[in-house]
Design an enzyme around this catalytic site. Structure first.
Site, PDB file in Angstrom:
ATOM      1  N   CYS A   1       0.814  -1.218   0.000  1.00  0.00           N
ATOM      2  CA  CYS A   1       0.000   0.000   0.000  1.00  0.00           C
ATOM      3  C   CYS A   1       0.845   1.264   0.000  1.00  0.00           C
ATOM      4  O   CYS A   1       0.400   2.296  -0.510  1.00  0.00           O
ATOM      5  CB  CYS A   1      -0.984  -0.001   1.165  1.00  0.00           C
ATOM      6  SG  CYS A   1      -0.273   0.295   2.800  1.00  0.00           S
ATOM      7  N   ASP A   2       2.059   1.229   0.529  1.00  0.00           N
ATOM      8  CA  ASP A   2       2.931   2.407   0.530  1.00  0.00           C
ATOM      9  C   ASP A   2       3.142   2.943  -0.879  1.00  0.00           C
ATOM     10  O   ASP A   2       3.345   4.147  -1.084  1.00  0.00           O
ATOM     11  CB  ASP A   2       4.317   2.092   1.097  1.00  0.00           C
ATOM     12  CG  ASP A   2       4.343   1.152   2.276  1.00  0.00           C
ATOM     13  OD1 ASP A   2       3.370   0.402   2.460  1.00  0.00           O
ATOM     14  OD2 ASP A   2       5.353   1.138   2.990  1.00  0.00           O
ATOM     15  N   ALA A   3       3.116   2.025  -1.850  1.00  0.00           N
ATOM     16  CA  ALA A   3       3.365   2.406  -3.243  1.00  0.00           C
ATOM     17  C   ALA A   3       2.392   3.467  -3.726  1.00  0.00           C
ATOM     18  O   ALA A   3       2.700   4.231  -4.654  1.00  0.00           O
ATOM     19  CB  ALA A   3       3.273   1.174  -4.143  1.00  0.00           C
ATOM     20  N   LEU A   4       1.214   3.554  -3.088  1.00  0.00           N
ATOM     21  CA  LEU A   4       0.196   4.491  -3.551  1.00  0.00           C
ATOM     22  C   LEU A   4       0.507   5.937  -3.173  1.00  0.00           C
ATOM     23  O   LEU A   4      -0.162   6.856  -3.655  1.00  0.00           O
ATOM     24  CB  LEU A   4      -1.181   4.066  -3.016  1.00  0.00           C
ATOM     25  CG  LEU A   4      -1.625   2.668  -3.468  1.00  0.00           C
ATOM     26  CD1 LEU A   4      -3.028   2.367  -2.974  1.00  0.00           C
ATOM     27  CD2 LEU A   4      -1.542   2.515  -4.991  1.00  0.00           C
TER      28      LEU A   4
END
Length: 365
Positions: free
Chosen positions: A148-151
């Site tokens: 989710c950090d990628a978002l």
């Protein structure tokens, strides 16, 4: 010791004031700017990690917002030195990894001012490889944004570059990769994102739950998502076909996260088991404060509902900045809430989140 005592008494005074009362000193524009400049200056003087590492990508996103707010030449010079002297405007080493292009957000923002092609060409070249090649691993990494950090890391880069170049292939790619991550990790019941597939509970499994039996939803992980959504929405045209998806996700998550705020104005490292994490965590809280304030300032969130929470959080965040400008109570690098931290724990992304929050709090009416 004496100075820390005086600072502590000052912060106690701040928290004793009503969170909704804008006469509180922390809401005065000159105080916000001074605190932001102090936090930025402390972090500049205490570098950590490679300058184009993901950690600094988040920090410099906050730095650019701080410069927009304060017009500090010191901040602007630090950003330009980062690009000209330290990184040569290059993303980090992995062409395929969202974390390694987050620094491109600052390159692109500075390009809009300086108009020097060298500032964005390495990012464009990296994204050409990224868009045209599959993710080079198997397993849960079969999709490009599997955590989710990628978002926060990649979508604002693609959205900014689409605006700069006029090439819709960047927003098309963002829509595809964002949707894949959403389908993999978003829990519609909780309206929160799991950090990665390892935190998605399947069936009756009780593995990887918190002490109270709840699922593990990481504060900073969901902060990454909320902050990233705000930064993408800032770039998307009002009539963009996919915009309603991003807006609805932003509002759904905001409502849920609002309900999990603690009495000190901050959120705990684990959103659904706050009792096991008694200290407020600044990086997640900072991103939530930023996203909420951005949402109110841009008409996506109801001011009457969210403004009291924003103000309460801003007071709480200021409690975590010491007299030197160091932002403490930041959870160390990790992928879940299971890390110890305290007032002396700092990281560059915590400062970045604080600066982003201040850049929007100052605009509240």
């Amino acid at each position: 010791m004496k100075n820390y005592l005086l600072w502590g008494l000052f912060l106690l005074f701040l928290t004793s004031s009503c969170a909704e009362d804008n006469s509180n000193p922390v809401f005065k524009p000159e105080v916000i700017k001074a605190t932001m400049n102090k936090a930025a200056a402390w972090q500049i003087e205490h570098p950590k990690h490679l300058q184009n590492d993901w950690t600094n990508g988040a920090f410099y996103a906050g730095m650019f917002a701080a410069w927009q707010t304060t017009q500090s030449q010191t901040i602007y010079d630090a950003m330009m030195a980062m690009g000209n002297d330290s990184t040569q405007w290059r993303p980090n080493r992995r062409w395929y990894h969202a974390d390694d292009i987050v620094i491109g957000q600052t390159y692109l923002d500075l390009y809009r001012i300086e108009k020097q092609q060298k500032m964005i060409q390495p990012t464009i070249d990296t994204l050409e490889v990224f868009l045209n090649n599959p993710y080079p691993y198997r397993g849960i990494e079969v999709i490009k944004w599997w955590w989710c950090d990628a978002l926060f890391m990649a979508p604002p880069v693609l959205a900014k570059l689409a605006n700069i170049t006029g090439d819709k292939k960047y927003t098309d790619a963002n829509d595809l990769y964002f949707q894949e991550c959403y389908d993999l990790l978003y829990n519609k019941e909780e309206r929160l994102f799991a950090r990665d597939l390892g935190y998605v509970i399947k069936g009756d499994s009780t593995d990887r739950r918190e002490a109270n039996g709840e699922r593990i939803f990481w504060s900073r992980g969901n902060g990454w998502v909320m902050g990233g959504l705000a930064r993408v929405l800032q770039e998307l045209p009002a009539d963009y076909p996919k915009r309603p998806f991003y807006e609805q996700l932003f509002k759904d998550m905001a409502g849920r996260i609002l309900s999990l705020q603690q009495e000190d104005g901050l959120w705990r490292a684990s959103l659904l088991d706050p009792a096991s994490y008694p200290g407020g965590e600044v990086s997640g809280s900072g991103f939530f404060c930023y996203a909420f304030a951005w949402g109110v300032n841009n008409g996506l969130l109801d001011s009457k509902v969210f403004k009291p929470a924003i103000e309460k959080c801003w007071i709480g965040l200021n409690n975590c900045v010491n007299e030197e400008g160091r932002v403490g109570w930041v959870q160390p690098i990790g992928a879940d809430p299971r890390k110890n931290f305290n007032e002396d724990s700092w990281e560059v992304y915590g400062t970045g989140a604080f600066l982003l929050a201040g850049s929007e709090v100052i605009k509240l009416k």
